[in-house]
Design a protein around this motif. Sequence first.
Motif, mmCIF file in Angstrom:
data_model
loop_
_atom_site.group_PDB
_atom_site.id
_atom_site.type_symbol
_atom_site.label_atom_id
_atom_site.label_comp_id
_atom_site.label_asym_id
_atom_site.label_seq_id
_atom_site.Cartn_x
_atom_site.Cartn_y
_atom_site.Cartn_z
ATOM 1 N N GLU A 128 7.611 -9.977 -2.329
ATOM 2 C CA GLU A 128 6.966 -10.192 -1.036
ATOM 3 C C GLU A 128 7.845 -10.953 -0.051
ATOM 4 O OE1 GLU A 128 2.549 -11.026 0.648
ATOM 5 O OE2 GLU A 128 3.106 -12.061 -1.205
ATOM 6 N N ALA A 131 10.847 -8.834 1.044
ATOM 7 C CA ALA A 131 10.397 -7.735 1.897
ATOM 8 C C ALA A 131 10.076 -8.222 3.305
ATOM 9 C CB ALA A 131 9.167 -7.071 1.279
ATOM 10 N N GLU A 132 9.424 -9.361 3.406
ATOM 11 C CA GLU A 132 9.081 -9.878 4.730
ATOM 12 C C GLU A 132 10.323 -10.211 5.544
ATOM 13 O OE1 GLU A 132 6.296 -13.064 4.309
ATOM 14 O OE2 GLU A 132 4.623 -11.712 3.849
ATOM 15 N N LEU A 135 11.727 -6.794 6.689
ATOM 16 C CA LEU A 135 10.893 -6.147 7.698
ATOM 17 C C LEU A 135 11.023 -6.807 9.059
ATOM 18 C CD1 LEU A 135 7.693 -5.487 5.553
ATOM 19 C CD2 LEU A 135 9.279 -3.769 6.455
ATOM 20 N N GLN A 163 -0.510 -4.314 -3.015
ATOM 21 C CA GLN A 163 -0.120 -4.549 -1.624
ATOM 22 C C GLN A 163 1.260 -5.190 -1.525
ATOM 23 O OE1 GLN A 163 -3.002 -5.266 -3.029
ATOM 24 N NE2 GLN A 163 -4.738 -4.914 -1.654
ATOM 25 N N ILE A 164 1.597 -6.042 -2.495
ATOM 26 C CA ILE A 164 2.901 -6.696 -2.490
ATOM 27 C C ILE A 164 3.994 -5.687 -2.798
ATOM 28 C CG2 ILE A 164 4.354 -8.389 -3.660
ATOM 29 C CD1 ILE A 164 1.889 -10.116 -4.049
ATOM 30 N N LYS A 167 4.646 -3.469 0.109
ATOM 31 C CA LYS A 167 5.444 -4.101 1.157
ATOM 32 C C LYS A 167 6.935 -3.991 0.847
ATOM 33 C CE LYS A 167 3.684 -7.811 2.866
ATOM 34 N NZ LYS A 167 3.244 -9.223 3.095
ATOM 35 N N LYS A 170 8.029 -0.459 1.516
ATOM 36 C CA LYS A 170 8.120 -0.265 2.968
ATOM 37 C C LYS A 170 9.442 -0.826 3.490
ATOM 38 C CE LYS A 170 5.815 -1.442 7.319
ATOM 39 N NZ LYS A 170 4.647 -2.130 7.944
ATOM 40 N N ALA A 171 9.824 -2.004 3.008
ATOM 41 C CA ALA A 171 11.081 -2.622 3.452
ATOM 42 C C ALA A 171 12.283 -1.796 3.005
ATOM 43 C CB ALA A 171 11.182 -4.045 2.909
ATOM 44 N N ALA A 192 4.922 3.448 -0.766
ATOM 45 C CA ALA A 192 4.196 2.336 -0.149
ATOM 46 C C ALA A 192 2.789 2.772 0.238
ATOM 47 C CB ALA A 192 4.951 1.842 1.081
ATOM 48 N N ASN A 196 -0.770 1.327 -1.036
ATOM 49 C CA ASN A 196 -1.618 0.674 -0.035
ATOM 50 C C ASN A 196 -1.655 1.540 1.216
ATOM 51 O OD1 ASN A 196 -3.041 -1.038 1.643
ATOM 52 N ND2 ASN A 196 -1.324 -2.455 1.980
ATOM 53 N N ALA A 199 -0.563 0.069 4.577
ATOM 54 C CA ALA A 199 0.765 -0.571 4.616
ATOM 55 C C ALA A 199 1.464 -0.396 5.956
ATOM 56 C CB ALA A 199 1.640 -0.002 3.500
#
Length: 230
Positions: A128, A131-132, A135, A163-164, A167, A170-171, A192, A196, A199
């Motif tokens: 997480e 990824a944040e 992103l 969800q984690i 993410k 997605k990244a 992703a 979710n 997402a």
Amino acid sequence: MVSSLRKHYERITAAQAAANAGDQVMHGDAYHLMHAQLFEDYRRLKSVQSVERKIEIKREILPNYAEYVAGVLDAGRGAEDEVLMRIMLWRIDVGDITGALPIARYAMQHQLDPGEQFQRSTPAILAEESAEQALALADDDDSMLEALCEINDLIDGKDMHDQIRAKLHKAIGKGYRASNDLPDALNHYQRAFELNDRAGVKQDIDRIEKALKKQAAEQAGQPQNNAQPG
């Protein structure tokens, strides 16, 4: 400025402490010194409200732990280590995913517990938080892609909220898209979405699918350069 001799001493004493701790809990003078420093630095960070300023402070203080971390990674056998885990997170916080990876590899190898204060497992934190950071990069920045892919490998099969993991995919998809690798980007965006459906990747999937179809149509319409005349 810390002398090279002092750095060598810090690394050696940290390695000795890690070796002596085995696979239990870190102890010894080197660890307690760093733990006391960590406590003071944590108090300093807690007194600051600005996230931007917190990041600046972390960048400023992280070098103070470099020799300790190196010593533990050199000789450690998996002892629980609050200092090590906190430094891993701070490395990620400042965007230094590459610097966090050696600790991440060690933590995953020995299944280290990040501690109750984190309220998440080590794999979940890695997924997480990294990824944040990725992103938040510009759309054309793929600088974290390689590190994200390694983290994805490190956490493979580990339990965490969907969800984690979504993410992280997605990244990674964003990174592949930035590097113009649309098929791999699509794969990770789709994964992703599977994990979710909120997402925020549906539009990315649609755009990439259209772009790939357009590429395929253009390639199909190109004349064959090696065609022989009739």
